[in-house]
Design a protein around this motif. Structure first.
Motif, PDB file in Angstrom:
ATOM      1  N   HIS A 346     -21.644 -59.438   5.904  1.00 49.41           N
ATOM      2  CA  HIS A 346     -21.277 -60.045   4.557  1.00 49.41           C
ATOM      3  C   HIS A 346     -21.298 -59.533   3.780  1.00 49.41           C
ATOM      4  CE1 HIS A 346     -23.131 -63.544   6.893  1.00 49.41           C
ATOM      5  NE2 HIS A 346     -24.235 -63.022   6.958  1.00 49.41           N
ATOM      6  N   ASP A 347     -20.728 -58.088   4.101  1.00 49.37           N
ATOM      7  CA  ASP A 347     -20.051 -56.722   3.090  1.00 49.37           C
ATOM      8  C   ASP A 347     -19.333 -56.495   3.708  1.00 49.37           C
ATOM      9  OD1 ASP A 347     -23.398 -57.293   2.110  1.00 49.37           O
ATOM     10  OD2 ASP A 347     -23.650 -55.435   3.624  1.00 49.37           O
ATOM     11  N   LYS A 348     -18.093 -56.136   2.702  1.00 52.32           N
ATOM     12  CA  LYS A 348     -17.362 -55.150   2.741  1.00 52.32           C
ATOM     13  C   LYS A 348     -17.235 -53.944   3.271  1.00 52.32           C
ATOM     14  CE  LYS A 348     -12.696 -54.226   0.015  1.00 52.32           C
ATOM     15  NZ  LYS A 348     -12.230 -54.549   1.258  1.00 52.32           N
ATOM     16  N   VAL A 349     -16.266 -53.454   4.468  1.00 51.35           N
ATOM     17  CA  VAL A 349     -16.627 -52.567   5.031  1.00 51.35           C
ATOM     18  C   VAL A 349     -15.840 -51.359   4.288  1.00 51.35           C
ATOM     19  CG1 VAL A 349     -17.234 -50.999   7.220  1.00 51.35           C
ATOM     20  CG2 VAL A 349     -17.524 -53.209   7.030  1.00 51.35           C
ATOM     21  N   SER A 350     -15.494 -49.816   4.884  1.00 49.58           N
ATOM     22  CA  SER A 350     -15.229 -48.869   4.522  1.00 49.58           C
ATOM     23  C   SER A 350     -14.287 -48.752   5.413  1.00 49.58           C
ATOM     24  CB  SER A 350     -15.253 -47.737   3.734  1.00 49.58           C
ATOM     25  OG  SER A 350     -14.808 -46.583   3.525  1.00 49.58           O
ATOM     26  N   ILE A 351     -12.629 -48.833   5.665  1.00 52.37           N
ATOM     27  CA  ILE A 351     -12.947 -48.296   7.361  1.00 52.37           C
ATOM     28  C   ILE A 351     -12.759 -46.881   7.122  1.00 52.37           C
ATOM     29  CG2 ILE A 351     -10.166 -48.385   8.773  1.00 52.37           C
ATOM     30  CD1 ILE A 351     -12.226 -50.969   8.796  1.00 52.37           C
ATOM     31  N   ASP A 352     -11.826 -46.735   5.892  1.00 52.91           N
ATOM     32  CA  ASP A 352     -11.688 -45.245   6.018  1.00 52.91           C
ATOM     33  C   ASP A 352     -13.008 -44.480   6.453  1.00 52.91           C
ATOM     34  OD1 ASP A 352      -9.100 -45.464   5.545  1.00 52.91           O
ATOM     35  OD2 ASP A 352      -9.529 -44.909   3.447  1.00 52.91           O
ATOM     36  N   GLU A 380     -25.040 -43.934  19.643  1.00 54.20           N
ATOM     37  CA  GLU A 380     -24.205 -43.645  18.020  1.00 54.20           C
ATOM     38  C   GLU A 380     -23.370 -44.729  18.319  1.00 54.20           C
ATOM     39  OE1 GLU A 380     -24.804 -41.493  16.624  1.00 54.20           O
ATOM     40  OE2 GLU A 380     -25.718 -39.929  17.792  1.00 54.20           O
ATOM     41  N   LEU A 381     -21.976 -45.220  18.211  1.00 52.45           N
ATOM     42  CA  LEU A 381     -21.603 -46.809  18.091  1.00 52.45           C
ATOM     43  C   LEU A 381     -22.181 -47.353  17.198  1.00 52.45           C
ATOM     44  CD1 LEU A 381     -18.891 -46.981  21.066  1.00 52.45           C
ATOM     45  CD2 LEU A 381     -18.401 -46.573  18.870  1.00 52.45           C
ATOM     46  N   SER A 382     -23.093 -47.886  17.642  1.00 49.01           N
ATOM     47  CA  SER A 382     -23.913 -49.045  17.297  1.00 49.01           C
ATOM     48  C   SER A 382     -24.843 -48.409  16.240  1.00 49.01           C
ATOM     49  CB  SER A 382     -25.576 -49.429  18.662  1.00 49.01           C
ATOM     50  OG  SER A 382     -24.836 -50.590  19.138  1.00 49.01           O
ATOM     51  N   GLU A 383     -25.097 -47.219  16.392  1.00 50.13           N
ATOM     52  CA  GLU A 383     -26.066 -46.488  15.256  1.00 50.13           C
ATOM     53  C   GLU A 383     -24.937 -46.351  13.912  1.00 50.13           C
ATOM     54  OE1 GLU A 383     -29.374 -44.877  14.190  1.00 50.13           O
ATOM     55  OE2 GLU A 383     -29.884 -46.306  15.838  1.00 50.13           O
ATOM     56  N   ILE A 384     -24.173 -46.003  13.901  1.00 53.00           N
ATOM     57  CA  ILE A 384     -22.690 -46.311  12.880  1.00 53.00           C
ATOM     58  C   ILE A 384     -22.903 -47.978  12.455  1.00 53.00           C
ATOM     59  CG2 ILE A 384     -20.229 -45.585  12.622  1.00 53.00           C
ATOM     60  CD1 ILE A 384     -20.115 -43.489  14.476  1.00 53.00           C
ATOM     61  N   GLY A 385     -22.737 -48.123  13.122  1.00 50.53           N
ATOM     62  CA  GLY A 385     -22.191 -49.528  12.994  1.00 50.53           C
ATOM     63  C   GLY A 385     -23.066 -50.182  12.086  1.00 50.53           C
ATOM     64  N   LYS A 386     -24.283 -50.396  12.749  1.00 48.72           N
ATOM     65  CA  LYS A 386     -25.729 -50.264  11.544  1.00 48.72           C
ATOM     66  C   LYS A 386     -25.680 -50.494   9.905  1.00 48.72           C
ATOM     67  CE  LYS A 386     -29.633 -49.559  14.576  1.00 48.72           C
ATOM     68  NZ  LYS A 386     -30.147 -49.373  15.483  1.00 48.72           N
ATOM     69  N   ARG A 387     -25.368 -48.332  10.144  1.00 54.79           N
ATOM     70  CA  ARG A 387     -25.601 -48.030   8.689  1.00 54.79           C
ATOM     71  C   ARG A 387     -24.549 -48.221   7.710  1.00 54.79           C
ATOM     72  NH1 ARG A 387     -26.094 -42.778  11.858  1.00 54.79           N
ATOM     73  NH2 ARG A 387     -23.699 -42.095  11.650  1.00 54.79           N
ATOM     74  N   HIS A 388     -23.572 -48.610   8.408  1.00 53.36           N
ATOM     75  CA  HIS A 388     -22.235 -49.551   8.227  1.00 53.36           C
ATOM     76  C   HIS A 388     -22.360 -51.255   7.510  1.00 53.36           C
ATOM     77  CE1 HIS A 388     -19.370 -46.333   7.070  1.00 53.36           C
ATOM     78  NE2 HIS A 388     -19.794 -45.735   8.589  1.00 53.36           N
ATOM     79  N   GLY A 389     -23.585 -51.852   7.909  1.00 58.34           N
ATOM     80  CA  GLY A 389     -23.658 -53.248   7.739  1.00 58.34           C
ATOM     81  C   GLY A 389     -22.846 -53.583   8.353  1.00 58.34           C
ATOM     82  N   ILE A 390     -22.533 -53.798  10.342  1.00 57.93           N
ATOM     83  CA  ILE A 390     -21.525 -53.947  11.211  1.00 57.93           C
ATOM     84  C   ILE A 390     -23.099 -54.819  12.396  1.00 57.93           C
ATOM     85  CG2 ILE A 390     -20.325 -54.372  13.107  1.00 57.93           C
ATOM     86  CD1 ILE A 390     -19.165 -52.438  11.735  1.00 57.93           C
ATOM     87  N   HIS A 391     -23.377 -56.182  12.264  1.00 55.32           N
ATOM     88  CA  HIS A 391     -24.164 -57.161  13.519  1.00 55.32           C
ATOM     89  C   HIS A 391     -23.318 -57.048  14.762  1.00 55.32           C
ATOM     90  CE1 HIS A 391     -27.554 -55.763  10.804  1.00 55.32           C
ATOM     91  NE2 HIS A 391     -25.748 -56.571   9.735  1.00 55.32           N
TER      92      HIS A 391
END
Length: 429
Positions: A346-352, A380-391
């Motif tokens: 639901h959040d805007k994710v910074s691609i950069d 690590e992919l999942s961890e980074i995803g979680k940090r950026h608000g991606i489920h």
């Protein structure tokens, strides 16, 4: 010759009901005993960590082993140290005595006729044994060789009892620790229950095999096969299939890795079939490792063990393919875009910023062919995803792990191949 069973009397039915109740009580007692011993170890100074929990789970058996495997395959939900600890949660277990397997077979197949009217012989020594079932070689009347996948006694009762205990534990935890409600444990338990019920329903596995065989027939694919299911001899607890004999694709005696042309053709056949099956049926074999790919004596390749089958939405599927393509060429921004498209946020994710995190991760984990490296990459992919608000969606981890496994599988057999090339590139484009 196997004896023909007699019909059950009301007394026998009542006796079985009492036996089931005793099994439930015994299971609760064993769970409490193992939990108590673990608590004692903590009380005497041992640290309560993921490794201790894994040891306890393996001692408590089927439900907790499957729970451990669920934790390992769902890094988007569980903490990193627990995911790592449960990566090697063992599901190779001691076989149950053959007479117990015969009892299940009689209950499932021998009510109307004796097992001796069905089988000429059943090998008492299992070909394999896991927490839920073990596999035996058998010969049908008439000489046909089959593999019998037989569910171990009381597995259903054990799983139902364990899940009820877990549900009660989750409920109590939320009552005693209000902050636990934020963890939203109920959907996690529902997901665990759903997966376990799927794995204990061999009729569902037989349907997966039938759909795959139907796909092969529809597409005229004669290079790949799967075991033929004997539907009349298959129930929820017994799966009867033609016995397929061959060797793993990476078996050194097969010599495939030394024949570049044959190895490349074999991998192309496997990958083309798997990708097209996914695109046409919406399902994918989610556990296609070396042990589940067999080169038969006639040159065909068999896909084995359809107990773990995933599903994923078309939009997420295309994005997942894009993620793996970007991974292969070290396009971190492309990976970042694909992860956003795969996930739900639901959040805007910074691609950069996401791309920068991915660059750091890949530099740290590296790209080699070891399974632990794949596990680390998934984590690590999942961890980074979680940090950026991606489920990520439910079966994302299963799909990505299978794609990464294919990618590394080719390093052994056909290092010059690309995962996405030829017809596969057209399919995912």
């Amino acid at each position: 010759m196997l004896k023909k069973p007699t019909r059950k009397s009301p007394f026998a039915i009542a006796k079985k009901s009492v036996s089931t109740s005793l099994n439930v009580l015994g299971r609760i007692q064993k769970t409490a005993s193992v939990a108590g011993l673990s608590a004692l170890r903590v009380a005497t100074g041992e640290k309560m960590d993921a490794e201790l929990l894994k040891e306890s789970f393996e001692q408590m058996g089927v439900t907790y082993i499957k729970l451990g495997q669920f934790i390992a395959s769902t890094p988007s939900i569980f903490p990193k140290d627990y995911v790592l600890a449960f990566q090697d949660c063992l599901d190779a277990t001691t076989p149950v005595p053959f007479n117990e397997i015969l009892a299940v077979l009689r209950e499932e197949l021998g009510q109307e006729r004796g097992l001796g009217d069905i089988f000429e012989h059943i090998d008492p020594k299992p070909l394999a044994s896991a927490s839920i079932a073990q596999v035996h070689r058998a010969t049908l009347i008439g000489g046909r060789q089959v593999a019998l996948k037989v569910q171990k006694p009381n597995v259903g009762t054990v799983i139902h009892t364990d899940l009820s205990v877990l549900h009660g534990g989750f409920w109590l935890a939320e009552k005693l620790v209000p902050s636990m409600k934020a963890a939203n444990l109920a959907p996690i338990l529902d997901e665990i229950r759903s997966r376990m019920m799927m794995e204990t329903d061999f009729l569902a596995e037989s349907r997966h095999i039938e759909r795959f065989l139907g796909f092969l027939k529809q597409t005229g694919n004669t290079k790949i096969t799967a075991p033929t299911v004997h539907q009349a001899l298959t129930t929820k607890r017994v799966l009867t299939m033609d016995l397929l004999v061959g060797k793993s694709l990476i078996d050194e005696t097969l010599g495939l890795a030394k024949d570049e042309a044959s190895a490349r053709q074999t991998m192309s056949d496997v990958l083309d079939t798997w990708f097209l099956s996914l695109m046409m049926t919406g399902e994918f074999h989610a556990d296609l490792h070396a042990g589940n790919l067999m080169m038969l004596d006639d040159g065909r390749i068999a896909f084995l063990d359809f107990g773990l089958v995933g599903q994923i939405e078309p939009k997420s599927l295309q994005a997942c393919f894009a993620l793996v393509q970007s991974l292969q060429v070290n396009d971190y921004q492309g990976m970042a875009k694909a992860m956003v498209e795969i996930g739900m946020t639901h959040d805007k994710v910074s691609i950069d910023r996401l791309g920068e995190d991915l660059h750091r991760m890949l530099g740290k984990v590296g790209k080699d062919s070891q399974p632990e490296s794949l596990n680390a990459m998934m984590l690590e992919l999942s961890e980074i995803g979680k940090r950026h608000g991606i489920h990520f969606p439910r079966d994302f981890a299963l799909l990505l792990k299978q794609l990464l496994y294919f990618d590394r599988f080719m390093v052994t057999l056909a290092p010059e191949m690309e995962l996405f090339e030829g017809e596969r590139l057209k399919m995912v484009g």
